[in-house]
Design a protein around this motif. Structure first.
Motif, PDB file in Angstrom:
ATOM      1  N   ASP A  27       0.827  -1.207   0.000  1.00 46.95           N
ATOM      2  CA  ASP A  27       0.000   0.000   0.000  1.00 46.95           C
ATOM      3  C   ASP A  27       0.864   1.262   0.000  1.00 46.95           C
ATOM      4  OD1 ASP A  27      -2.779  -0.835   0.034  1.00 46.95           O
ATOM      5  OD2 ASP A  27      -2.349  -1.725   1.975  1.00 46.95           O
ATOM      6  N   TYR A  28       2.052   1.187   0.573  1.00 43.01           N
ATOM      7  CA  TYR A  28       2.965   2.323   0.666  1.00 43.01           C
ATOM      8  C   TYR A  28       2.308   3.533   1.322  1.00 43.01           C
ATOM      9  CZ  TYR A  28       5.868  -0.747  -1.965  1.00 43.01           C
ATOM     10  OH  TYR A  28       6.595  -1.851  -2.336  1.00 43.01           O
ATOM     11  N   GLU A  29       1.416   3.227   2.269  1.00 37.99           N
ATOM     12  CA  GLU A  29       0.937   4.251   3.184  1.00 37.99           C
ATOM     13  C   GLU A  29       1.943   4.371   4.319  1.00 37.99           C
ATOM     14  OE1 GLU A  29      -1.475   6.112   2.484  1.00 37.99           O
ATOM     15  OE2 GLU A  29      -2.757   5.022   1.089  1.00 37.99           O
ATOM     16  N   LEU A  30       1.737   5.323   5.216  1.00 43.84           N
ATOM     17  CA  LEU A  30       2.623   5.508   6.354  1.00 43.84           C
ATOM     18  C   LEU A  30       1.936   5.075   7.636  1.00 43.84           C
ATOM     19  CD1 LEU A  30       4.130   9.015   5.536  1.00 43.84           C
ATOM     20  CD2 LEU A  30       5.156   6.768   5.109  1.00 43.84           C
ATOM     21  N   LEU A  31       2.673   4.385   8.495  1.00 44.29           N
ATOM     22  CA  LEU A  31       2.232   4.069   9.847  1.00 44.29           C
ATOM     23  C   LEU A  31       2.980   5.011  10.783  1.00 44.29           C
ATOM     24  CD1 LEU A  31       0.732   2.183  11.869  1.00 44.29           C
ATOM     25  CD2 LEU A  31       2.808   0.779  11.890  1.00 44.29           C
ATOM     26  N   VAL A  32       2.236   5.803  11.542  1.00 47.10           N
ATOM     27  CA  VAL A  32       2.809   6.861  12.373  1.00 47.10           C
ATOM     28  C   VAL A  32       2.489   6.580  13.839  1.00 47.10           C
ATOM     29  CG1 VAL A  32       2.922   9.346  12.778  1.00 47.10           C
ATOM     30  CG2 VAL A  32       2.386   8.483  10.482  1.00 47.10           C
ATOM     31  N   ALA A  33       3.510   6.644  14.680  1.00 46.96           N
ATOM     32  CA  ALA A  33       3.323   6.541  16.131  1.00 46.96           C
ATOM     33  C   ALA A  33       3.550   7.921  16.732  1.00 46.96           C
ATOM     34  CB  ALA A  33       4.309   5.542  16.732  1.00 46.96           C
ATOM     35  N   ALA A  34       2.554   8.429  17.446  1.00 46.03           N
ATOM     36  CA  ALA A  34       2.639   9.782  17.997  1.00 46.03           C
ATOM     37  C   ALA A  34       1.568   9.958  19.062  1.00 46.03           C
ATOM     38  CB  ALA A  34       2.448  10.816  16.893  1.00 46.03           C
ATOM     39  N   PRO A  35       1.713  10.965  19.908  1.00 39.76           N
ATOM     40  CA  PRO A  35       0.654  11.273  20.869  1.00 39.76           C
ATOM     41  C   PRO A  35      -0.638  11.681  20.164  1.00 39.76           C
ATOM     42  CG  PRO A  35       2.714  12.355  21.480  1.00 39.76           C
ATOM     43  CD  PRO A  35       2.907  11.814  20.102  1.00 39.76           C
ATOM     44  N   GLU A  36      -1.746  11.557  20.851  1.00 34.64           N
ATOM     45  CA  GLU A  36      -3.053  11.846  20.263  1.00 34.64           C
ATOM     46  C   GLU A  36      -3.119  13.268  19.714  1.00 34.64           C
ATOM     47  OE1 GLU A  36      -7.802  11.732  21.496  1.00 34.64           O
ATOM     48  OE2 GLU A  36      -6.253  11.349  23.002  1.00 34.64           O
ATOM     49  N   GLY A  37      -2.607  14.244  20.456  1.00 34.77           N
ATOM     50  CA  GLY A  37      -2.668  15.629  20.005  1.00 34.77           C
ATOM     51  C   GLY A  37      -1.898  15.860  18.714  1.00 34.77           C
ATOM     52  N   THR A  38      -0.745  15.216  18.587  1.00 35.66           N
ATOM     53  CA  THR A  38       0.050  15.334  17.365  1.00 35.66           C
ATOM     54  C   THR A  38      -0.711  14.774  16.173  1.00 35.66           C
ATOM     55  OG1 THR A  38       2.104  15.157  18.625  1.00 35.66           O
ATOM     56  CG2 THR A  38       2.237  14.700  16.273  1.00 35.66           C
ATOM     57  N   LEU A  39      -1.349  13.623  16.364  1.00 39.13           N
ATOM     58  CA  LEU A  39      -2.103  13.006  15.269  1.00 39.13           C
ATOM     59  C   LEU A  39      -3.320  13.840  14.900  1.00 39.13           C
ATOM     60  CD1 LEU A  39      -1.906   9.242  16.263  1.00 39.13           C
ATOM     61  CD2 LEU A  39      -0.582  10.438  14.510  1.00 39.13           C
ATOM     62  N   ARG A  40      -3.934  14.458  15.888  1.00 43.57           N
ATOM     63  CA  ARG A  40      -5.088  15.313  15.601  1.00 43.57           C
ATOM     64  C   ARG A  40      -4.668  16.492  14.719  1.00 43.57           C
ATOM     65  NH1 ARG A  40      -6.188  16.890  20.438  1.00 43.57           N
ATOM     66  NH2 ARG A  40      -7.274  14.951  20.982  1.00 43.57           N
ATOM     67  N   GLU A  41      -3.529  17.111  15.049  1.00 43.44           N
ATOM     68  CA  GLU A  41      -3.043  18.232  14.245  1.00 43.44           C
ATOM     69  C   GLU A  41      -2.587  17.763  12.871  1.00 43.44           C
ATOM     70  OE1 GLU A  41      -1.821  21.959  12.892  1.00 43.44           O
ATOM     71  OE2 GLU A  41      -3.253  21.328  14.445  1.00 43.44           O
ATOM     72  N   LEU A  42      -1.966  16.584  12.805  1.00 43.62           N
ATOM     73  CA  LEU A  42      -1.539  16.038  11.519  1.00 43.62           C
ATOM     74  C   LEU A  42      -2.748  15.805  10.616  1.00 43.62           C
ATOM     75  CD1 LEU A  42       0.690  14.919   9.682  1.00 43.62           C
ATOM     76  CD2 LEU A  42       0.441  12.708  10.849  1.00 43.62           C
ATOM     77  N   ALA A  43      -3.799  15.225  11.159  1.00 45.00           N
ATOM     78  CA  ALA A  43      -5.006  14.974  10.367  1.00 45.00           C
ATOM     79  C   ALA A  43      -5.584  16.282   9.832  1.00 45.00           C
ATOM     80  CB  ALA A  43      -6.041  14.249  11.219  1.00 45.00           C
ATOM     81  N   ARG A  44      -5.488  17.346  10.621  1.00 51.00           N
ATOM     82  CA  ARG A  44      -6.023  18.639  10.187  1.00 51.00           C
ATOM     83  C   ARG A  44      -5.242  19.188   9.003  1.00 51.00           C
ATOM     84  NH1 ARG A  44      -5.375  23.920  10.567  1.00 51.00           N
ATOM     85  NH2 ARG A  44      -3.331  23.736  11.561  1.00 51.00           N
ATOM     86  N   ARG A  45      -3.958  18.880   8.932  1.00 49.49           N
ATOM     87  CA  ARG A  45      -3.098  19.426   7.884  1.00 49.49           C
ATOM     88  C   ARG A  45      -3.137  18.634   6.582  1.00 49.49           C
ATOM     89  NH1 ARG A  45       2.621  21.461  10.564  1.00 49.49           N
ATOM     90  NH2 ARG A  45       1.739  22.554  12.366  1.00 49.49           N
ATOM     91  N   LEU A  46      -3.587  17.385   6.642  1.00 48.99           N
ATOM     92  CA  LEU A  46      -3.490  16.508   5.476  1.00 48.99           C
ATOM     93  C   LEU A  46      -4.754  16.521   4.630  1.00 48.99           C
ATOM     94  CD1 LEU A  46      -1.721  13.367   6.997  1.00 48.99           C
ATOM     95  CD2 LEU A  46      -0.703  15.442   6.013  1.00 48.99           C
ATOM     96  N   SER A  47      -4.564  16.222   3.346  1.00 52.14           N
ATOM     97  CA  SER A  47      -5.706  16.105   2.438  1.00 52.14           C
ATOM     98  C   SER A  47      -6.158  14.659   2.278  1.00 52.14           C
ATOM     99  CB  SER A  47      -5.345  16.678   1.061  1.00 52.14           C
ATOM    100  OG  SER A  47      -4.213  16.018   0.518  1.00 52.14           O
TER     101      SER A  47
END
Length: 314
Positions: free
Chosen positions: A259-279
């Motif tokens: 699939d060549y997707e990314l698996l990311v390990a991070a705190p919940e707040g970091t992932l929430r902000e990341l989701a906001r930035r991504l399309s």
């Protein structure tokens, strides 16, 4: 021997790394500091009959994919692709030329400059790409930084590439998007860069399947993880095709690979902000825990025996 055993054995043959080497063998890329810039380097090979079937993939697609999978390694370190070297061989010169057309197309698509390489006659179509990427933030994201309490999230969708291969093998029409995801992956460069800039603890690209690659991340970090199959982002198309083929769609998504997707390990707040930035979607699929290994469950019940791709056991 498993592929990981081979990599470890090769690592044991290497001399101590010079001071410029920040990350040696064992991650998605090696990393070196040259002057004031951090570079990441990787190489991947595709071999007909092992990584792809000649009758199902055109040489142009093979060349494109060979670049894309290397770009994905760079993305998993929080880097951007810059330069590519490519070597390839086939029984006929025309197949080599067609393959390199795909290489050139992918380099243009991902912003990497092809520096050259080598060609030769070979018994089967084989292409090997080496890549150099630049890390704008100066800090590559490694597989080894996950800590208990982190959440695990994946970009995009899972199972699409495996379903695309299934459609090709079965001669199923109407699944062109899935076939495209198998033949021409979409590496998540922007997503990896944003995750790195936000301080993600660990990251890996999903080349061998979530079941295998999550294990690599856990082993390097010295942790375990729990993943809920029901949380995996699986499209309706994948579910329909899997059902027609008698496959479990969620198991396919966890084990299929490529699939060549990314698996990311991070705190919940970091992932929430990341989701906001991504399309593209970012889906939390599990959590990092004390201990070791990867455990899958569905509806609270454990699911045993899931494993992804291994080059020496396939």
């Amino acid at each position: 021997m498993r592929e990981l055993d081979v990599v470890r054995a090769i690592g044991g043959l290497l001399p101590p790394a010079p001071g410029e080497v920040l990350v040696p063998v064992g991650d998605d890329c090696a990393a070196v500091r040259l002057g004031g810039t951090v570079w990441v380097a990787a190489a991947d090979m595709l071999v007909e009959g092992h990584h792809f079937l000649g009758g199902l993939a055109a040489p142009e697609d093979v060349g494109y994919k060979a670049v894309a999978v290397n770009v994905s390694d760079v993305a998993a370190m929080g880097g951007v692709p810059r330069f590519v070297l490519c070597s390839g061989g086939a029984p006929e010169a025309e197949a080599v030329l067609r393959c390199f057309r795909g290489v050139a197309e992918a380099c243009a698509a991902f912003g990497a400059y092809p520096l050259g390489g080598d060609t030769t006659r070979a018994g089967a179509l084989t292409v090997d790409v080496a890549i150099l990427g630049e890390v704008p933030g100066g800090r590559p994201v490694l597989r080894s930084g996950a800590v208990p309490g982190d959440l695990l999230a994946v970009t995009g969708e899972l199972g699409a590439a495996a379903a695309g291969l299934l459609a090709l093998r079965r001669g199923e029409g109407g699944f062109g998007r899935l076939v495209g995801r198998h033949l021409r992956p979409e590496p998540r460069v922007r997503e990896g860069l944003e995750a790195a800039l936000l301080g993600a603890h660990a990251m890996i690209d999903l080349s061998d399947g979530l079941a295998t690659d999550a294990g690599h991340l856990c082993e390097r970090s010295g942790v375990g993880c729990r993943i809920d199959l029901r949380r995996l982002p699986v499209s309706g198309e994948v579910r329909r095709l899997a059902e027609a083929a008698g496959e479990d769609a969620e198991v396919l998504a966890a084990t299929g690979g490529e699939d060549y997707e990314l698996l990311v390990a991070a705190p919940e707040g970091t992932l929430r902000e990341l989701a906001r930035r991504l399309s593209v979607p970012l889906t939390v699929v599990g959590e990092v825990v004390e201990g070791g290994g990867v455990s899958f469950h569905r509806g609270g019940e454990p699911v045993e025996g899931l494993a992804g791709w291994d080059h020496f056991r396939a």
